[in-house]
Scaffold this motif. Structure first.
Motif, PDB file in Angstrom:
ATOM      1  N   ALA A 289       0.806  -1.220   0.000  1.00 22.67           N
ATOM      2  CA  ALA A 289       0.000   0.000   0.000  1.00 22.67           C
ATOM      3  C   ALA A 289       0.840   1.272   0.000  1.00 22.67           C
ATOM      4  O   ALA A 289       0.432   2.288   0.531  1.00 22.67           O
ATOM      5  N   GLU A 290       2.002   1.251  -0.606  1.00 20.69           N
ATOM      6  CA  GLU A 290       2.872   2.415  -0.641  1.00 20.69           C
ATOM      7  C   GLU A 290       3.054   2.912  -2.066  1.00 20.69           C
ATOM      8  O   GLU A 290       2.606   2.290  -3.017  1.00 20.69           O
ATOM      9  N   TYR A 291       3.763   4.025  -2.165  1.00 16.41           N
ATOM     10  CA  TYR A 291       4.258   4.458  -3.461  1.00 16.41           C
ATOM     11  C   TYR A 291       5.429   3.554  -3.827  1.00 16.41           C
ATOM     12  O   TYR A 291       6.115   3.045  -2.958  1.00 16.41           O
ATOM     13  N   PRO A 292       5.689   3.376  -5.114  1.00 18.14           N
ATOM     14  CA  PRO A 292       6.808   2.503  -5.485  1.00 18.14           C
ATOM     15  C   PRO A 292       8.153   3.094  -5.069  1.00 18.14           C
ATOM     16  O   PRO A 292       8.364   4.304  -5.167  1.00 18.14           O
ATOM     17  N   LEU A 293       9.054   2.215  -4.606  1.00 19.31           N
ATOM     18  CA  LEU A 293      10.424   2.635  -4.303  1.00 19.31           C
ATOM     19  C   LEU A 293      11.158   2.999  -5.589  1.00 19.31           C
ATOM     20  O   LEU A 293      11.871   3.995  -5.648  1.00 19.31           O
ATOM     21  N   TYR A 294      10.992   2.140  -6.581  1.00 23.33           N
ATOM     22  CA  TYR A 294      11.639   2.342  -7.878  1.00 23.33           C
ATOM     23  C   TYR A 294      10.669   1.991  -8.986  1.00 23.33           C
ATOM     24  O   TYR A 294       9.803   1.137  -8.809  1.00 23.33           O
ATOM     25  N   ARG A 295      10.864   2.654 -10.129  1.00 27.26           N
ATOM     26  CA  ARG A 295      10.122   2.310 -11.341  1.00 27.26           C
ATOM     27  C   ARG A 295      11.137   2.028 -12.439  1.00 27.26           C
ATOM     28  O   ARG A 295      12.016   2.852 -12.696  1.00 27.26           O
ATOM     29  N   ILE A 296      11.007   0.879 -13.043  1.00 32.48           N
ATOM     30  CA  ILE A 296      11.834   0.532 -14.192  1.00 32.48           C
ATOM     31  C   ILE A 296      10.950   0.772 -15.408  1.00 32.48           C
ATOM     32  O   ILE A 296       9.926   0.117 -15.569  1.00 32.48           O
ATOM     33  N   GLU A 297      11.334   1.739 -16.238  1.00 33.96           N
ATOM     34  CA  GLU A 297      10.487   2.158 -17.346  1.00 33.96           C
ATOM     35  C   GLU A 297      11.109   1.784 -18.683  1.00 33.96           C
ATOM     36  O   GLU A 297      12.328   1.838 -18.845  1.00 33.96           O
ATOM     37  N   LYS A 298      10.246   1.430 -19.615  1.00 38.41           N
ATOM     38  CA  LYS A 298      10.656   1.147 -20.986  1.00 38.41           C
ATOM     39  C   LYS A 298       9.893   2.105 -21.891  1.00 38.41           C
ATOM     40  O   LYS A 298       8.670   2.068 -21.952  1.00 38.41           O
ATOM     41  N   ARG A 299      10.634   2.993 -22.558  1.00 35.60           N
ATOM     42  CA  ARG A 299      10.042   3.975 -23.469  1.00 35.60           C
ATOM     43  C   ARG A 299      10.702   3.841 -24.842  1.00 35.60           C
ATOM     44  O   ARG A 299      11.745   4.433 -25.089  1.00 35.60           O
ATOM     45  N   PRO A 300      10.088   3.070 -25.744  1.00 35.88           N
ATOM     46  CA  PRO A 300      10.697   2.845 -27.059  1.00 35.88           C
ATOM     47  C   PRO A 300      10.924   4.114 -27.879  1.00 35.88           C
ATOM     48  O   PRO A 300      11.830   4.162 -28.698  1.00 35.88           O
ATOM     49  N   LYS A 301      10.146   5.152 -27.662  1.00 38.17           N
ATOM     50  CA  LYS A 301      10.320   6.387 -28.428  1.00 38.17           C
ATOM     51  C   LYS A 301      11.646   7.075 -28.121  1.00 38.17           C
ATOM     52  O   LYS A 301      12.126   7.868 -28.918  1.00 38.17           O
ATOM     53  N   LEU A 302      12.254   6.788 -26.962  1.00 38.96           N
ATOM     54  CA  LEU A 302      13.536   7.405 -26.593  1.00 38.96           C
ATOM     55  C   LEU A 302      14.727   6.547 -27.028  1.00 38.96           C
ATOM     56  O   LEU A 302      15.845   6.782 -26.590  1.00 38.96           O
ATOM     57  N   ARG A 303      14.494   5.580 -27.886  1.00 40.17           N
ATOM     58  CA  ARG A 303      15.532   4.639 -28.314  1.00 40.17           C
ATOM     59  C   ARG A 303      16.761   5.354 -28.860  1.00 40.17           C
ATOM     60  O   ARG A 303      17.889   5.005 -28.546  1.00 40.17           O
TER      61      ARG A 303
END
Length: 114
Positions: A62-76
């Motif tokens: 029930a918390e905010y995430p400690l870390y987010r691992i993001e994948k953004r193909p547009k920034l390739r």
């Protein structure tokens, strides 16, 4: 005049979702499993959106995430497809190689085990 019931099928193109593939999830789950074994992380969530996919890591559910691992193909071609974002929104690492991007999280694992 007859009224047509709404169509159950979407009209027009189906939006494409960004998602992690099996190899990417294997790399992420390897780090996640070691952090769970160390008692640092307890839960995760995956979001697949139109322009990015997010793997969120939680200490408690029930918390905010400690870390987010993001994948953004547009920034390739700019900063790289992958990024690790901290709880405060600060980008910890960006790049095109997922294993390299996850290194800051592995350093935290080394500190925990010592």
């Amino acid at each position: 005049m007859t009224i047509q019931p709404p169509s159950t099928f979407p009209q027009g193109p189906i939006p494409v979702q960004v998602a992690f593939d099996r190899r990417e999830l294997g790399v992420i789950m390897s780090v996640y499993g070691r952090m769970v074994a160390a008692g640092e992380w307890r839960d995760y969530g995956i979001s697949c959106l139109a322009d990015l996919a997010v793997f969120s890591v939680f200490r408690r559910t029930a918390e905010y995430p400690l870390y987010r691992i993001e994948k953004r193909p547009k920034l390739r071609h700019r900063q790289g497809v992958y990024s690790v974002v901290g709880m405060d929104g600060q980008v910890l690492k960006r790049g095109s190689d997922l294993k390299t991007v996850l290194r800051p999280l592995e350093r935290k694992l080394i500190r925990v085990v010592e």
